[in-house]
Write an enzyme that holds these catalytic residues in place. Structure first.
Site, PDB file in Angstrom:
ATOM      1  CB  THR A 133      -0.946  -0.027   1.219  1.00 19.12           C
ATOM      2  OG1 THR A 133      -1.833  -1.125   1.044  1.00 19.12           O
ATOM      3  CG2 THR A 133      -1.749   1.246   1.354  1.00 19.12           C
TER       4      THR A 133
ATOM      5  CB  SER B 132       2.775  -8.103   1.535  1.00 19.51           C
ATOM      6  OG  SER B 132       1.626  -7.936   2.327  1.00 19.51           O
TER       7      SER B 132
ATOM      8  CB  THR C 273       0.547  -3.598   6.367  1.00 20.81           C
ATOM      9  OG1 THR C 273      -0.746  -3.585   5.766  1.00 20.81           O
ATOM     10  CG2 THR C 273       1.194  -2.232   6.270  1.00 20.81           C
ATOM     11  CG  ASP C 274      -2.472  -7.403   3.490  1.00 23.13           C
ATOM     12  OD1 ASP C 274      -2.878  -6.566   4.311  1.00 23.13           O
ATOM     13  OD2 ASP C 274      -2.959  -7.538   2.350  1.00 23.13           O
TER      14      ASP C 274
HETATM   15  N1  ASP Z   1      -2.501  -4.958   0.288  1.00 21.20           N
HETATM   16  C1  ASP Z   1      -1.465  -4.400   1.002  1.00 21.20           C
HETATM   17  C2  ASP Z   1      -0.276  -5.344   1.074  1.00 21.20           C
HETATM   18  O1  ASP Z   1       0.466  -5.397   0.144  1.00 21.20           O
HETATM   19  C3  ASP Z   1      -1.871  -3.936   2.344  1.00 21.20           C
HETATM   20  C4  ASP Z   1      -0.907  -2.946   2.867  1.00 21.20           C
HETATM   21  O2  ASP Z   1       0.214  -2.829   2.392  1.00 21.20           O
HETATM   22  O3  ASP Z   1      -1.270  -2.228   3.808  1.00 21.20           O
HETATM   23  O4  ASP Z   1      -0.078  -6.022   2.046  1.00 21.20           O
END
Ligand code: ASP
Length: 361
Positions: A42, A93, A126-127
């Site tokens: 993100t 991620s 973050t995932d």
């Molecule tokens: N979809 C995102 C990721 O790549 C979520 C994030 O980064 O907050 O994990």
């Protein structure tokens, strides 16, 4: 320097005098050198408008931004360090795999071993950020700071959290205080250790928390204030080495619910996994059918770790499980127990030895 690698530096301004009477080139040479490895997420995503806070990325049809734009958006970071950037990959991620981990671990180790870099920042979705942080915590061979950072809001979002998170991450990676703390996570003004940190909220910026044991410290005005240090083995004290590996032993997780049975455990054993983590209820409890299936998996030679789907608390060995050669997850969540078991299986299949590893890391 490869094509995707570039240097943001003040050295081209050599000869101009800085505030302290040094040339800017001299000041740059005195600053720590932080390498930013960008992997996507993100923090690199764009939404259709400022209120598109969950609908962005691929669904917005807008391509993610690269490391150069990420860095350019936060000029403040050049106060803390001379920055080099590298795009290792650029994906969400949830789409990453073991091959990405091995690539990232190798690149991080190469950069830190080269000697001219003082710290590494890895931008990441973050995932699964907590998983990559814990994996690197076990396989990075350096005491220099390695800091993972992401954002919960896309770069186009109102009150985007990425810029301050990135500034904090670079300041942390440039700080001698962050040495020998293992891999850390810098999100929402908090310094978390890779061992305990977990994502606790699907959308809120205050999502990364250490439910047992607490945070390692806090960032205030981009200055790190440590209040604790990790006691579990990590980085230079870790026995794991993935430098020559092309993949990791397959380990899958079975999620227990009221009324679930051993069918998924049987399927995991049948598809050739080397280990199973059972995410049990409470203190790793499970239905009898699951227990029987895990016993059968042990007889087929799979390693079994009993963990809990409860997000905090400790699963310590109990007689019935220990007799069957099941390893207790201790304080590892199922997703972190899977990582540790994959690495443990690169060294041993002996359950006593695997339990020793779960006690120490
Ligand atoms: N979809 C995102 C990721 O790549 C979520 C994030 O980064 O907050 O994990």
């Amino acid at each position: 320097m490869n094509k995707r690698s570039f240097l943001f530096t003040l050295l081209t301004a050599a000869g101009l005098l800085g505030a302290a009477g040094q040339t800017l080139a001299q000041q740059a040479a005195l600053k720590p050198h932080v390498a930013i490895l960008a992997t996507g997420g993100t923090i690199a995503s764009r939404g259709a408008n400022s209120l598109a806070l969950t609908d962005y990325g691929l669904s917005s049809g807008l391509k993610p931004v690269g490391v150069e734009a990420l860095v350019a958006a936060v000029p403040e970071i050049e106060k803390f360090a001379t920055i080099t950037g590298e795009q290792v990959f650029n994906v969400g991620s949830s789409k990453l795999g073991i091959d990405n981990w091995l690539t990232l671990a190798r690149r991080t180790n190469e950069i830190l071993a080269a000697g001219d870099v003082d710290g590494v920042v890895i931008t990441h979705g973050t995932d699964t950020l907590e998983e990559t942080a814990y994996f690197l915590n076990l396989v990075v061979k350096s005491a220099k700071p390695v800091v993972l950072v992401g954002s919960m809001r896309p770069s186009t979002g109102m009150s985007a959290d990425g810029p301050l998170n990135l500034a904090n991450a670079v300041a942390l990676a440039a700080s001698p205080q962050a040495r020998d703390k293992g891999v850390t996570v810098a999100m929402n003004d908090t310094i978390s250790g890779a061992f305990g940190v977990t994502k606790t909220n699907a959308t809120n910026v205050a999502t990364f928390r250490t439910l047992d044991g607490g945070d390692l410290g806090y960032m205030q005005n981009a200055v790190p204030y440590f209040v604790a240090q990790p006691l579990k083995r990590h980085t230079v004290r870790s026995e794991f080495d993935v430098s020559a590996l092309k993949t990791l032993p397959r380990v899958d997780i079975n999620y227990t619910t009221l009324g679930s049975d051993g069918a998924i455990v049987d399927a995991i054993a049948a598809l050739g996994a080397r280990g199973i983590v059972n995410a049990g209820v409470g203190h790793a409890n499970m239905p009898n059918t699951t227990f029987e299936s895990l016993k059968a998996a042990r007889q087929k030679g799979l390693a079994v770790v009993v963990a809990s789907r409860v997000p905090s608390g400790m699963v310590t060995p109990v007689g019935q499980f220990a007799q069957e050669g099941f390893v207790s997850s201790m304080m590892h969540t199922p997703q972190k127990a899977r990582i540790l078991l994959m690495l443990a299986l690169t060294r041993t299949t002996d359950p006593r030895e695997i339990q020793r590893i779960f006690d120490e890391y």
